[in-house]
Design a protein around this motif. Sequence first.
Motif, PDB file in Angstrom:
ATOM      1  N   THR A  15       6.827 -17.763  10.194  1.00 56.24           N
ATOM      2  CA  THR A  15       6.147 -17.336  11.406  1.00 56.24           C
ATOM      3  C   THR A  15       6.785 -17.991  12.626  1.00 56.24           C
ATOM      4  OG1 THR A  15       4.559 -19.162  11.288  1.00 56.24           O
ATOM      5  CG2 THR A  15       3.978 -17.118  10.157  1.00 56.24           C
ATOM      6  N   ASP A  56      -0.057  -8.846   0.906  1.00 53.76           N
ATOM      7  CA  ASP A  56      -0.331  -8.245   2.208  1.00 53.76           C
ATOM      8  C   ASP A  56      -1.012  -6.892   2.085  1.00 53.76           C
ATOM      9  OD1 ASP A  56       0.528  -8.374   5.294  1.00 53.76           O
ATOM     10  OD2 ASP A  56       0.816  -6.326   4.584  1.00 53.76           O
ATOM     11  N   HIS A  57      -0.620  -6.071   1.118  1.00 55.21           N
ATOM     12  CA  HIS A  57      -1.160  -4.713   1.016  1.00 55.21           C
ATOM     13  C   HIS A  57      -2.523  -4.689   0.327  1.00 55.21           C
ATOM     14  CE1 HIS A  57      -1.294  -0.365   0.456  1.00 55.21           C
ATOM     15  NE2 HIS A  57      -1.603  -0.595  -0.814  1.00 55.21           N
ATOM     16  N   LYS A 100      -3.630 -13.040   7.862  1.00 62.39           N
ATOM     17  CA  LYS A 100      -4.364 -12.612   6.664  1.00 62.39           C
ATOM     18  C   LYS A 100      -4.746 -13.807   5.803  1.00 62.39           C
ATOM     19  CE  LYS A 100      -2.505  -7.919   6.283  1.00 62.39           C
ATOM     20  NZ  LYS A 100      -1.682  -7.920   7.505  1.00 62.39           N
ATOM     21  N   ARG A 128      -4.285  -7.344  16.649  1.00 63.58           N
ATOM     22  CA  ARG A 128      -3.300  -6.319  16.299  1.00 63.58           C
ATOM     23  C   ARG A 128      -3.013  -6.418  14.808  1.00 63.58           C
ATOM     24  NH1 ARG A 128       1.442  -7.599  20.430  1.00 63.58           N
ATOM     25  NH2 ARG A 128       0.824  -9.687  19.784  1.00 63.58           N
ATOM     26  N   ARG A 129      -3.328  -5.367  14.086  1.00 61.59           N
ATOM     27  CA  ARG A 129      -3.227  -5.403  12.630  1.00 61.59           C
ATOM     28  C   ARG A 129      -1.940  -4.736  12.140  1.00 61.59           C
ATOM     29  NH1 ARG A 129      -8.071  -6.858  10.527  1.00 61.59           N
ATOM     30  NH2 ARG A 129      -9.896  -6.711  11.881  1.00 61.59           N
ATOM     31  N   TYR A 130      -1.456  -5.230  11.023  1.00 60.31           N
ATOM     32  CA  TYR A 130      -0.338  -4.588  10.336  1.00 60.31           C
ATOM     33  C   TYR A 130      -0.588  -4.708   8.845  1.00 60.31           C
ATOM     34  CZ  TYR A 130       1.553  -9.195   9.154  1.00 60.31           C
ATOM     35  OH  TYR A 130       1.719 -10.457   8.649  1.00 60.31           O
ATOM     36  N   GLU A 131      -0.028  -3.773   8.107  1.00 59.81           N
ATOM     37  CA  GLU A 131      -0.182  -3.776   6.657  1.00 59.81           C
ATOM     38  C   GLU A 131       0.999  -3.071   6.024  1.00 59.81           C
ATOM     39  OE1 GLU A 131      -4.104  -2.920   4.603  1.00 59.81           O
ATOM     40  OE2 GLU A 131      -2.953  -1.141   4.011  1.00 59.81           O
ATOM     41  N   HIS A 132       1.591  -3.696   5.014  1.00 58.55           N
ATOM     42  CA  HIS A 132       2.732  -3.097   4.334  1.00 58.55           C
ATOM     43  C   HIS A 132       2.285  -1.986   3.386  1.00 58.55           C
ATOM     44  CE1 HIS A 132       4.788  -6.538   6.064  1.00 58.55           C
ATOM     45  NE2 HIS A 132       5.931  -5.994   5.715  1.00 58.55           N
ATOM     46  N   ASP A 133       3.238  -1.128   3.039  1.00 58.85           N
ATOM     47  CA  ASP A 133       2.915   0.127   2.361  1.00 58.85           C
ATOM     48  C   ASP A 133       2.565  -0.047   0.891  1.00 58.85           C
ATOM     49  OD1 ASP A 133       3.431   1.448   4.730  1.00 58.85           O
ATOM     50  OD2 ASP A 133       5.563   1.726   4.250  1.00 58.85           O
ATOM     51  N   THR A 160       0.457 -14.563  13.161  1.00 61.89           N
ATOM     52  CA  THR A 160       1.390 -13.788  12.342  1.00 61.89           C
ATOM     53  C   THR A 160       1.024 -13.882  10.872  1.00 61.89           C
ATOM     54  OG1 THR A 160       3.095 -14.350  13.960  1.00 61.89           O
ATOM     55  CG2 THR A 160       3.839 -13.352  11.906  1.00 61.89           C
TER      56      THR A 160
END
Length: 328
Positions: free
Chosen positions: A257, A191-192, A267, A125-130, A264
């Motif tokens: 985390t 992160d981005h 990356k 499950r991936r997430y990435e900040h804007d 968590t």
Amino acid sequence: MSHANAALTPRHRLKVAKLVVDDGHPISEVAARFQCSWPTVKRWAERYRAGETMQDRSSRPHTSPNKTPLHVVKRVVSLRLRKRLGPVQLAALCGIAPSTAHQILKRCQLHRLSYTDRATGEPVRRYEHDRPGQLIHVDVTKFGNIPDGGGWRYVGKRQGDRHRAATPGKPRNRYHEPLMGHCFVHTVIDDHSRVAYAEIHDDEKAVTAVGVLQRATAWFDQRGITVERVISDNGAAYRSKLWQQTCRDVGITPKWTRPYRPQTNGKIERFHRTLTDGWAYARHYLSEQERRNTLGRWLHDYNHHRPHSACGGQPPITRLTNLPGQYS
């Protein structure tokens, strides 16, 4: 294609062909006797007449005009073995499609496992900040120091032990064996953009981790990134009062985390694997200092030149704009 229950095995194909060619039986009668179509009987009779084998022919075409050139295949395999790159990076460097690179790796039995969480086996499950700086990941990874002459990974266990014993200036344990110690690589990644920063130290104490954070935030600030939050695991250095006080002083919100949940911070964990394959054990280093001297050059290649799948096949630095020397 012949199989266990085939109507015409190679032995029966020969029998069919001999009935038509040698004995002169009509094709239609032979087809009815062996319960197959007359074009099938005619095909095997013609092959027998021409002196060809009764075995199955390969379905591979005689020519493949769109086949990937051999020199490209060799380059893909060479880069895979030397730099341990994935299909996206190989495709960008070799000028082919990622699917083609993957097919080459699969054909050469060099392809990766499915991209799943190694701990749970579930899809990632991936997430990435804007925007850059909204969150940075920090962590420490350590590697055994390399003795003068090279470590056991490249010279073998016996020769590696000799190199350790001959390395001067090292303390010894109760068995009089030299203690090479470890190098601790403190890593920071945005992160981005996935832009990375790293330093090598001889410990992972809170004072060292705080110094890395201060220099990393200044390094990011020079590139137009204002760090807002930092996430780390629950190591002693990151849970210390000094770490929390430093975060407040530089205006960063510290995050941690969930215990026993390294995904968590995935990356930077994945970055450590890239660091291990691409730098720490990438080649035969003759000393620990030689390896440490190459970290800066490898980081520059990672940030400025190495294609990253999360950045659309572009280097991480391309997610930052108007930087001096960005495309060097």
